[in-house]
Design a protein around this motif. Structure first.
Motif, mmCIF file in Angstrom:
data_model
loop_
_atom_site.group_PDB
_atom_site.id
_atom_site.type_symbol
_atom_site.label_atom_id
_atom_site.label_comp_id
_atom_site.label_asym_id
_atom_site.label_seq_id
_atom_site.Cartn_x
_atom_site.Cartn_y
_atom_site.Cartn_z
ATOM 1 N N PHE A 86 0.832 -1.200 0.000
ATOM 2 C CA PHE A 86 0.000 0.000 0.000
ATOM 3 C C PHE A 86 0.879 1.268 0.000
ATOM 4 N N LEU A 87 2.021 1.179 0.669
ATOM 5 C CA LEU A 87 2.918 2.332 0.711
ATOM 6 C C LEU A 87 3.725 2.481 -0.577
ATOM 7 N N PHE A 88 4.406 1.393 -0.961
ATOM 8 C CA PHE A 88 5.419 1.511 -2.014
ATOM 9 C C PHE A 88 5.172 0.677 -3.265
ATOM 10 N N GLY A 89 4.027 0.000 -3.346
ATOM 11 C CA GLY A 89 3.810 -0.865 -4.506
ATOM 12 C C GLY A 89 4.381 -2.252 -4.258
ATOM 13 N N ARG A 90 4.602 -2.965 -5.356
ATOM 14 C CA ARG A 90 4.899 -4.387 -5.232
ATOM 15 C C ARG A 90 6.372 -4.665 -4.902
ATOM 16 N N VAL A 91 6.825 -4.130 -3.794
ATOM 17 C CA VAL A 91 8.207 -4.399 -3.396
ATOM 18 C C VAL A 91 8.402 -5.875 -3.028
ATOM 19 N N TYR A 92 7.292 -6.544 -2.633
ATOM 20 C CA TYR A 92 7.395 -7.987 -2.376
ATOM 21 C C TYR A 92 7.897 -8.682 -3.637
ATOM 22 N N CYS A 93 7.266 -8.328 -4.758
ATOM 23 C CA CYS A 93 7.603 -8.986 -6.022
ATOM 24 C C CYS A 93 9.026 -8.656 -6.469
ATOM 25 N N SER A 94 9.462 -7.448 -6.185
ATOM 26 C CA SER A 94 10.781 -7.061 -6.674
ATOM 27 C C SER A 94 11.903 -7.597 -5.802
ATOM 28 N N SER A 95 11.651 -7.746 -4.503
ATOM 29 C CA SER A 95 12.773 -8.077 -3.621
ATOM 30 C C SER A 95 12.598 -9.324 -2.765
ATOM 31 N N VAL A 96 11.390 -9.548 -2.260
ATOM 32 C CA VAL A 96 11.216 -10.611 -1.273
ATOM 33 C C VAL A 96 10.959 -11.961 -1.948
ATOM 34 N N CYS A 97 10.182 -11.912 -3.014
ATOM 35 C CA CYS A 97 9.778 -13.161 -3.667
ATOM 36 C C CYS A 97 10.968 -13.798 -4.386
ATOM 37 N N PRO A 98 11.331 -15.036 -3.986
ATOM 38 C CA PRO A 98 12.511 -15.647 -4.611
ATOM 39 C C PRO A 98 12.303 -15.969 -6.091
ATOM 40 N N LEU A 99 11.043 -16.250 -6.456
ATOM 41 C CA LEU A 99 10.796 -16.550 -7.873
ATOM 42 C C LEU A 99 10.997 -15.295 -8.722
ATOM 43 N N GLY A 100 10.600 -14.151 -8.152
ATOM 44 C CA GLY A 100 10.808 -12.882 -8.851
ATOM 45 C C GLY A 100 12.279 -12.617 -9.086
ATOM 46 N N VAL A 101 13.063 -12.823 -8.038
ATOM 47 C CA VAL A 101 14.499 -12.563 -8.164
ATOM 48 C C VAL A 101 15.133 -13.552 -9.136
ATOM 49 N N LEU A 102 14.652 -14.801 -9.089
ATOM 50 C CA LEU A 102 15.169 -15.781 -10.047
ATOM 51 C C LEU A 102 14.953 -15.299 -11.484
ATOM 52 N N GLN A 103 13.778 -14.729 -11.731
ATOM 53 C CA GLN A 103 13.491 -14.234 -13.082
ATOM 54 C C GLN A 103 14.405 -13.067 -13.446
ATOM 55 N N ASP A 104 14.710 -12.221 -12.460
ATOM 56 C CA ASP A 104 15.649 -11.133 -12.729
ATOM 57 C C ASP A 104 17.018 -11.687 -13.103
ATOM 58 N N ILE A 105 17.394 -12.784 -12.413
ATOM 59 C CA ILE A 105 18.702 -13.391 -12.716
ATOM 60 C C ILE A 105 18.707 -13.938 -14.142
ATOM 61 N N ILE A 106 17.619 -14.632 -14.499
ATOM 62 C CA ILE A 106 17.527 -15.179 -15.856
ATOM 63 C C ILE A 106 17.560 -14.033 -16.874
ATOM 64 N N ASN A 107 16.819 -13.001 -16.558
ATOM 65 C CA ASN A 107 16.750 -11.834 -17.425
ATOM 66 C C ASN A 107 18.128 -11.181 -17.601
ATOM 67 N N TYR A 108 18.868 -11.138 -16.501
ATOM 68 C CA TYR A 108 20.214 -10.572 -16.528
ATOM 69 C C TYR A 108 21.097 -11.362 -17.492
ATOM 70 N N PHE A 109 20.996 -12.691 -17.396
ATOM 71 C CA PHE A 109 21.821 -13.518 -18.286
ATOM 72 C C PHE A 109 21.328 -13.459 -19.725
ATOM 73 N N SER A 110 20.013 -13.290 -19.876
ATOM 74 C CA SER A 110 19.504 -13.201 -21.252
ATOM 75 C C SER A 110 20.097 -11.987 -21.956
ATOM 76 N N LYS A 111 20.328 -10.940 -21.188
ATOM 77 C CA LYS A 111 20.966 -9.750 -21.771
ATOM 78 C C LYS A 111 22.386 -10.064 -22.200
ATOM 79 N N LYS A 112 23.070 -10.866 -21.393
ATOM 80 C CA LYS A 112 24.463 -11.215 -21.712
ATOM 81 C C LYS A 112 24.521 -12.096 -22.957
ATOM 82 N N ILE A 113 23.529 -13.006 -23.022
ATOM 83 C CA ILE A 113 23.550 -13.942 -24.152
ATOM 84 C C ILE A 113 23.240 -13.201 -25.451
#
Lengths: 522, 305
Positions: free
Chosen positions: A71-98
Motif C-alpha cells: 500500500f505504501l510503495f507498490g509491489r516491493v514484495y515482487c521485486s525483492s522478497v519473492c525468490p521466484l521474482g528474483v530468479l526471473q531477474d537473474i535469468i533476465n540478466y543472463f539473457s541480456k548477456k547472451i
C-alpha cells in the motif's frame, strides 16, 4: 538518496532475501534450525496467509507487513522478497548477456481476463479446502520446488565430489548425500514450470509475475492505490521510450505516458534509464486509474470455475482409492490412503494448506517425505507424503513440523509425535519370509520403535513371525522400509485419513534388579 | 581404482608375509600374535571403562592387538537413535576407553563407524558415541552411503557368498568389534556376530536369505575382528534390538572379551540367560568351525570388580 540509486538498493535487498531463502530450501545438512528457517520465510506471502488461517499467531504479521508495504510503495514484495521474482531477474540478466545487444522490452497491454481469472481460480477454491491452483502457481512454493529439484542436486553433486576426494585421503569430514528416490512425474511438472518461467522471463521479463502469478495480481490490485508510485512527469518527459525499453514488467506506455501500476513490480529500472529525470518514484497523487467494476461475465466465470474445481476434487478422491503402490506380484499391496506427516492431523487439512514448497522434503533427514503424484489424488499433487520405499519417519524427529511455513504441518512436541498415529501397519503373512521360507527375519519388529510389531511363535518350532498390535502403531513406516521382501512388502502402512492417537505401550512392568553377587553362569 | 589396487597390494603383502613372516608380519595383525593364556575374559561389577582396563590386561594389554602406527577401525553398535541407558547402543564410555587404549598402544588413527538403522546423524549424537570418539581423538566416520562399501566374496559362506563391506574394515590394520549384549526379536539375542550386520551395506539380503545362516556366514569372512568386546553394562532384556524405554533394561555391569567370536557370543548368551545352543547363529557358526561354542573347553578368566 538519489532516486537513480533506488535500483541498486532494490538489488541489494533482493540478494539479502534470495540467498538465505535459497539456502534453507536446499539445506540437506540441516545446518539452519527450524525456527530460523521460519523467520527467514516470515515475509513470504502465501505461507504467511495460510499459517494465519491455521493458527493465527506469529506469522500473522508477515503478510500484513507485505500488504502495508504494498500500500505504501507498490509491489516491493515482487521485486525483492519473492525468490521466484528474483530468479526471473537473474535469468533476465543472463539473457541480456547472451543476446549481445542490450535487451529491450516494449509495452504490452494488460491481459485482464487471464490475470483475474487465475486469481479467482486460486482463491475461491481455497474456501472449499482445495488449493490446486495455489500449489501450482504460488511463487514462493514454485521457487521452493525449483530449488529442491535443480539447485539441491547440484549442491549434492558438488558435495559428493568433495566427499569423494577427501575420502581418498581418509578424511571423512564431508559425507555424501544420497538422493534416495527420483520421482519422475513430480520432477517433470516442476521442470515444465521452470521451463515456462525461464522462457517467459527470457523473452518478456516479469510476464509471469504480472499476468499469471496470483500473489502478483492480488498485490497489483493494492498497488494501484499505493501512496508511492512510479510516475511520469509530463513536463520533463520527452516520450523517448527509454523507460519502456528497460521496463521488464512491460507496463510503461511512453507514447501515452501512462504506467500500469498494477503490473509494475517496483524494480526501479526505469528511473536511471530516463535521460531527463522525467520518471520518479513519488507520493504526489495523479489521475485515477481505469475503471475496475466487476461485470457480470466475470461473476459467471468465477461461479463456473469453482464448480469445475469441485468436480475435479471428486475425481481426485476416486483416484485416491485405486493407487497401486508396488509392482504386480502374488499379493500386491494396495493403499487406500496416503500418509501425511505427523502434525498435519488429517489428509483434508493437510491437502488444503500445503503449497508443496518442499522445504520439509529437503529438511527430512530420512528422506521419507517425497513429493506425491496421485497418492493424494489430483488435488494433492506435488504435496509431500510419507513414502516408505525411500525411508521412514524417525521416531524422535519433528523437523518437518518445525520448518513448515504454511501451517500445513503444525509444530508438534516429541511426546505428541510418539503417539501421533498417522497410519497403521498391515501385515500380509503370505508375503512374509518367515512363512514362505521358514527362516528367521523379524526386520520389521527390529525397527519398530513402539513394538507395535512384535514377534510371536510361528507354526514351525523355534521360529517367530510378526504380529501387529494396531493400538500401539503410529504408522512411522520403519517396518515397511526394513521389510526385505520383493517386489512387494509383507508389511505396509495404511494411512489414517484422520490422524489418531496411539496407546502408549506400558503393559510391561519394570524388570527386577540383577543380583551382582551371583557367580558367572559358566 | 585405489581400492582395488589396495586390496591387490595387501594381498601381495599378506602373501609375502606368509613367506617371510619376520619381515612383513607386523603389517597385518592376527590373532596368532596374541600372547596370552586365556581364551576368554569375563568381568563384572565395574564401570564399562574400568572393566575394560582390567580385562584387556588379562589378554596382554592393547599392544597385543595394536602395533605402532597401525590404523584401527572400531565397530560398536550405534544402530539406534537412543540414549546410553536404553541399552540399544554400545556404552560410550567403553568406546572411549578402547580408543584411548589403541592410541596408548601406538595406533596411528582410530576410526569408528556403524551402518545405523535410524537416521545416522541422530544415532551418532544421541548414543553419546560421537562425543566419546571426539573426546578420545578418534575419527567418527559415516557409514550410511553405499559409496563407502566394497564388494567382497565370502568363500566359506553357505547363504551369504557376497557382501559389500565398509572400506575402512578392508583398509585398516586392526578391526575391533564392540557389540552390546541385548535381546533381539527374531535371533533372540544380538551379540558379536549379529553386530557385524552393521559392517555391510545390504542387510535386507540377510533377512530374506536365512538370517541366522547369513550371520554365521559373515563370521567366516576373512577380515575378522581381532578382538570382540561384548558390552553387558546396560542389558536390554526385551523388546530388542531397539527397545521401547529404559524399563526394558537391567543393569548387569558385565563385559566379555574374546578373540573367538563364537566363544564371545556363547558366554554372552549365558550371561543374558539363554543357552548358546538355543541360538541358531551360534550353533551354525560352531558347526561351521568358526569358533568354539563349548565354554567348558575354554580357558576362561573370571573377574569381579
Amino acid at each position: 538518496m538519489r532516486q537513480s540509486n533506488f535500483r541498486l538498493l532494490r538489488i541489494i535487498i533482493s540478494i539479502l532475501f534470495f540467498i538465505p531463502t535459497t539456502y534453507i530450501l536446499i539445506d540437506f545438512y540441516g545446518l539452519v534450525p527450524g525456527d530460523v528457517k521460519k523467520w527467514i520465510l516470515f515475509l513470504q506471502f502465501t505461507p504467511s496467509v495460510l499459517n494465519f488461517i491455521t493458527i493465527g499467531t506469529l506469522s500473522i504479521t508477515g503478510f500484513i507487513i507485505i500488504l502495508a508495504l504494498t500500500f505504501l510503495f507498490g509491489r516491493v514484495y515482487c521485486s525483492s522478497v519473492c525468490p521466484l521474482g528474483v530468479l526471473q531477474d537473474i535469468i533476465n540478466y543472463f539473457s541480456k548477456k547472451i543476446k549481445k545487444r542490450k535487451k529491450k522490452f516494449i509495452f504490452v497491454k494488460e491481459n485482464k481476463l487471464l490475470r483475474y481469472s487465475l486469481l479467482a481460480l486460486t482463491i475461491i477454491p481455497i474456501f472449499f479446502g482445495i488449493n490446486t491452483f495455489l500449489v501450482l502457481l504460488d511463487p514462493y512454493s514454485l521457487y521452493g520446488r525449483i530449488a529442491g529439484n535443480f539447485a539441491l542436486p547440484i549442491l549434492a553433486f558438488s558435495n559428493n565430489g568433495v566427499a569423494y576426494i577427501l575420502e581418498q585421503f581418509n578424511n571423512y569430514s564431508v559425507y555424501p548425500h544420497d538422493i534416495q528416490k527420483f520421482n519422475i512425474v513430480p520432477f517433470a511438472i516442476v521442470f515444465s514450470f521452470f521451463g515456462l518461467i525461464a522462457y517467459l522471463s527470457f523473452k518478456h521479463g516479469r510476464l509471469y509475475c504480472n499476468t499469471i502469478c496470483p500473489v502478483g495480481t492480488l498485490l497489483g490490485i493494492i498497488s494501484k492505490y499505493s501512496l508511492f508510485k512510479i510516475r511520469i512527469k509530463e513536463e520533463e518527459c520527452l516520450s523517448c521510450g527509454a523507460c519502456a525499453r528497460d521496463c521488464k514488467a512491460e507496463c510503461i506506455d511512453s507514447r501515452t505516458k501512462i504506467i500500469d501500476t498494477s503490473r509494475c513490480i517496483a524494480c526501479f529500472d526505469c528511473i536511471p534509464s530516463c535521460p531527463t529525470e522525467g520518471i520518479t518514484f513519488s507520493l504526489k497523487s495523479s489521475a485515477s486509474s481505469s475503471d475496475d467494476s466487476i461485470n457480470n461475465s466475470k461473476r459467471n466465470f468465477l461461479t463456473k470455475t469453482s464448480i469445475y474445481l469441485l468436480s475435479l476434487s471428486a475425481i481426485g478422491a476416486s483416484v485416491q482409492k485405486k493407487i497401486k503402490i508396488t509392482k504386480p506380484s502374488t499379493i500386491p499391496v494396495f493403499k487406500e490412503n496416503a500418509v501425511s506427516p505427523p502434525g498435519s492431523f488429517s489428509l483434508d487439512k493437510f491437502n488444503g494448506k500445503c503449497t508443496a514448497c518442499h522445504l520439509c522434503v529437503t529438511a527430512c533427514p530420512t528422506q521419507v517425505l517425497q513429493p506425491s503424484f496421485l497418492e493424494y489424488g489430483f488435488t494433492g499433487m506435488l504435496q509431500p507424503h510419507l513414502d516408505n520405499s525411500a525411508g521412514y519417519c524417525n521416531f524422535d524427529c519433528t523437523i518437518c513440523s518445525d520448518v513448515c511455513p504454511t501451517g500445513a504441518i503444525i509444530p508438534i512436541t516429541r511426546n505428541d509425535k510418539h503417539l501421533a498415529q498417522i497410519g497403521i501397519a498391515k501385515f500380509i503373512k503370505e508375503n512374509c519370509v518367515v512363512h514362505t521360507q521358514k527362516t528367521d527375519c523379524g526386520a520389521c519388529s527390529e525397527h519398530c520403535p513402539t513394538k507395535a510389531v512384535h514377534m510371536i511363535p510361528y507354526e514351525v518350532k523355534g521360529l517367530v513371525i510378526p504380529e501387529v498390535r494396531e493400538e500401539y502403531c503410529i504408522g512411522c513406516g520403519a517396518c515397511e522400509f526394513a521389510c526385505p521382501t520383493i517386489p512387494y512388502k509383507s508389511i505396509y502402512i495404511e494411512g489414517n485419513s484422520i490422524h489418531k492417537t496411539a496407546k502408549k505401550n506400558v503393559e510391561e512392568k519394570k524388570l527386577e534388579k540383577v543380583n551382582m553377587d551371583e557367580d558367572f553362569p559358566f | 581404482m585405489k581400492r582395488r589396487d589396495f586390496l591387490k597390494s595387501t594381498g601381495i603383502i599378506a602373501g609375502a608375509g606368509v613367506v617371510i613372516p619376520g619381515v612383513y608380519g607386523s603389517v597385518y595383525a592376527k590373532t596368532s600374535y596374541i600372547n596370552n593364556s586365556f581364551d576368554l575374559v569375563a568381568i563384572k561389577g565395574g564401570e564399562p571403562d574400568a572393566m575394560f582396563d582390567e580385562s584387556i590386561k588379562q589378554l596382554g594389554g592393547m599392544s597385543s592387538f595394536v602395533k605402532k602406527n597401525q590404523t584401527v577401525v572400531i565397530k560398536p553398535n550405534i544402530g539406534w537413535d537412543a540414549s546410553p541407558e536404553r541399552g540399544a547402543n554400545t556404552h560410550p564410555k567403553l568406546v572411549k576407553r578402547v580408543i584411548e587404549q589403541c592410541y596408548n598402544a601406538g595406533a596411528k588413527e582410530v576410526y569408528v563407524f556403524d551402518h545405523t538403522c535410524d537416521d545416522w546423524r541422530k544415532c551418532y549424537t544421541n548414543s553419546g558415541i560421537e562425543k566419546a570418539v571426539s573426546d578420545a581423538k578418534g575419527k567418527m566416520v559415516p557409514g550410511n552411503s553405499e559409496s563407502y562399501y566394497q564388494d567382497v566374496e565370502i568363500k566359506a559362506g553357505k547363504s551369504l557368498k557376497k557382501a559389500k563391506v565398509h572400506e575402512l574394515i578392508l583398509q585398516s590394520d586392526v578391526f575391533i568389534n564392540i557389540p552390546i549384549l541385548k535381546n533381539h526379536g527374531s535371533t533372540k539375542v544380538s551379540l558379536s556376530m549379529k553386530n557385524l550386520m552393521g559392517a555391510v551395506w545390504d542387510r535386507r539380503f540377510w533377512h530374506s536369505n536365512d538370517l541366522s545362516q547369513c550371520i554365521a556366514d559373515y563370521a567366516a569372512f576373512n577380515k575378522k575382528p581381532s578382538l570382540n568386546i561384548v558390552d553387558g553394562y546396560y542389558v536390554m532384556k526385551r523388546n530388542g534390538p531397539r527397545g521401547v524405554s529404559v524399563d526394558d533394561v537391567v543393569l548387569m555391569k558385565s563385559q566379555i572379551l574374546s578373540t573367538d567370536i563364537v566363544s564371545a557370543d556363547s558366554a554372552s548368551a549365558k550371561i543374558f540367560g539363554v543357552e548358546p545352543s538355543d541360538i541358531s547363529h551360534i550353533k551354525i557358526a560352531n558347526s561351521m568351525g568358526l569358533g568354539k561354542m563349548d565354554l567348558n573347553s575354554l580357558n576362561i578368566k573370571r573377574i569381579t570388580l
